[in-house]
Motif scaffolding. Structure first.
Motif, PDB file in Angstrom:
ATOM      1  N   LEU A  96       0.848  -1.189   0.000  1.00 39.03           N
ATOM      2  CA  LEU A  96       0.000   0.000   0.000  1.00 39.03           C
ATOM      3  C   LEU A  96       0.880   1.235   0.000  1.00 39.03           C
ATOM      4  N   ALA A  97       0.535   2.210  -0.831  1.00 40.59           N
ATOM      5  CA  ALA A  97       1.322   3.439  -0.939  1.00 40.59           C
ATOM      6  C   ALA A  97       0.377   4.632  -0.806  1.00 40.59           C
ATOM      7  N   LEU A  98       0.643   5.491   0.153  1.00 42.36           N
ATOM      8  CA  LEU A  98      -0.221   6.630   0.440  1.00 42.36           C
ATOM      9  C   LEU A  98       0.535   7.938   0.252  1.00 42.36           C
ATOM     10  N   HIS A  99      -0.102   8.877  -0.462  1.00 36.95           N
ATOM     11  CA  HIS A  99       0.476  10.220  -0.614  1.00 36.95           C
ATOM     12  C   HIS A  99      -0.569  11.236  -0.175  1.00 36.95           C
ATOM     13  N   ARG A 100      -0.149  12.158   0.671  1.00 33.83           N
ATOM     14  CA  ARG A 100      -1.098  13.101   1.256  1.00 33.83           C
ATOM     15  C   ARG A 100      -1.380  14.315   0.372  1.00 33.83           C
ATOM     16  N   ASP A 101      -0.543  14.556  -0.640  1.00 33.19           N
ATOM     17  CA  ASP A 101      -0.688  15.776  -1.429  1.00 33.19           C
ATOM     18  C   ASP A 101      -1.169  15.546  -2.868  1.00 33.19           C
ATOM     19  N   LEU A 102      -0.851  14.425  -3.454  1.00 41.11           N
ATOM     20  CA  LEU A 102      -1.247  14.155  -4.832  1.00 41.11           C
ATOM     21  C   LEU A 102      -2.726  13.792  -4.912  1.00 41.11           C
ATOM     22  N   THR A 103      -3.331  14.002  -6.080  1.00 40.65           N
ATOM     23  CA  THR A 103      -4.708  13.571  -6.284  1.00 40.65           C
ATOM     24  C   THR A 103      -4.728  12.055  -6.473  1.00 40.65           C
ATOM     25  N   PRO A 104      -5.831  11.397  -6.149  1.00 36.80           N
ATOM     26  CA  PRO A 104      -5.881   9.935  -6.283  1.00 36.80           C
ATOM     27  C   PRO A 104      -5.575   9.447  -7.702  1.00 36.80           C
ATOM     28  N   ASP A 105      -6.244  10.025  -8.695  1.00 36.12           N
ATOM     29  CA  ASP A 105      -6.012   9.573 -10.065  1.00 36.12           C
ATOM     30  C   ASP A 105      -4.640   9.997 -10.568  1.00 36.12           C
ATOM     31  N   GLY A 106      -4.157  11.146 -10.119  1.00 36.98           N
ATOM     32  CA  GLY A 106      -2.834  11.592 -10.516  1.00 36.98           C
ATOM     33  C   GLY A 106      -1.748  10.680  -9.976  1.00 36.98           C
TER      34      GLY A 106
END
Length: 274
Positions: free
Chosen positions: A157-167
């Motif tokens: 699982l990889a989570l990014h707090r700033d990017l958009t989900p589709d991006g």
């Protein structure tokens, strides 16, 4: 609608079969039971791990099998959620994906779903349904002293707090999609990484082949990008009224939202057909 009664119904859970409060409505329970009584097998096909299947365990009939972790595990819900088949993600591949995403998307936090539980980095938010087996850097959590000595890895699982989900999904597929299957089911920028070729669709196809069921005898339901391959594979498929636009484009039909029992509505119509 399907031209003839299907032999198997494959349905996602969150955002599809389950209502937003994570319950199964009385109408849906009745529809699932009626389908099984009519000789139609029902498969729950979900990104959830096996230990999160309590929401539907009481509504399993027939064979009792479910496809979990986006196709990485086939689980017997009649036998205490025992895994009868595992399609793991190679740990070396997972480490390569971690390295790539750290470079291409700085700030990514990782968690790993193993057959014996979840492990995550300190920056990854704790899961509300169960505690982590261990917390630490992804590279350390993926290490094993001897290849094959540790628990099989079901997904990264990889989570990014700033990017958009589709991006974030597009970025990850461009950078690492040749090494692993990358998808998402969350409304946040949380990606799910499985072994290359492992998906809800590919595992469902294997399960159907074992039963002599062809794709045109399957009706599938879903709402998020991790359902797209399954909806494309099935002979008849429905996007929920609340589905992601890409899911709507992939499905052959559309039903009402999960809050309005969209899966049950289609099953009722299928069973009423002559």
């Amino acid at each position: 609608m399907a031209r003839r009664r299907p032999r198997l119904i494959a349905t996602d859970l969150d955002g599809t079969l389950l209502r937003d409060d994570k319950t199964v409505s009385d109408r849906t329970v009745a529809a699932l039971a009626a389908a099984e009584d009519a000789g139609i097998e029902v498969f729950f096909v979900t990104g959830r791990p096996a230990r999160w299947m309590d929401v539907v365990s009481a509504h399993v009939h027939g064979h009792g099998l479910a496809i979990c972790s986006n196709g990485a595990a086939v689980v017997d819900l009649h036998a205490g959620r025992r895994m009868v088949e595992v399609r793991p993600l190679d740990r070396a591949t997972a480490r390569d994906v971690v390295t790539t995403l750290r470079r291409e998307a700085p700030g990514t936090a990782f968690a790993m779903e193993f057959t014996d539980g979840i492990r995550h980095e300190a920056e990854y938010p704790p899961l509300h349904l169960d505690a982590s087996v261990a917390v630490g850097p992804a590279e350390e959590l993926l290490h094993e002293d001897e290849p094959g000595a540790g628990a099989p890895l079901l997904k990264l699982l990889a989570l990014h707090r700033d990017l958009t989900p589709d991006g974030f999904l597009a970025l990850a597929r461009t950078a690492a999609g040749h090494r692993a299957t990358i998808t998402r089911s969350s409304p946040t920028a949380l990606l799910e990484v499985s072994g290359l070729g492992v998906s809800k669709a590919s595992t469902l196809a294997l399960c159907c082949a074992e039963r002599g069921i062809s794709s045109d005898e399957v009706v599938a339901f879903g709402d998020m990008p991790n359902d797209i391959e399954m909806l494309t594979w099935a002979g008849t498929s429905y996007a929920m009224g609340n589905a992601h636009p890409d899911v709507v484009a992939a499905a052959s039909g559309r039903t009402v939202a999960n809050e309005d029992d969209g899966v049950a509505a289609v099953i009722e119509t299928l069973l009423a057909a002559p």
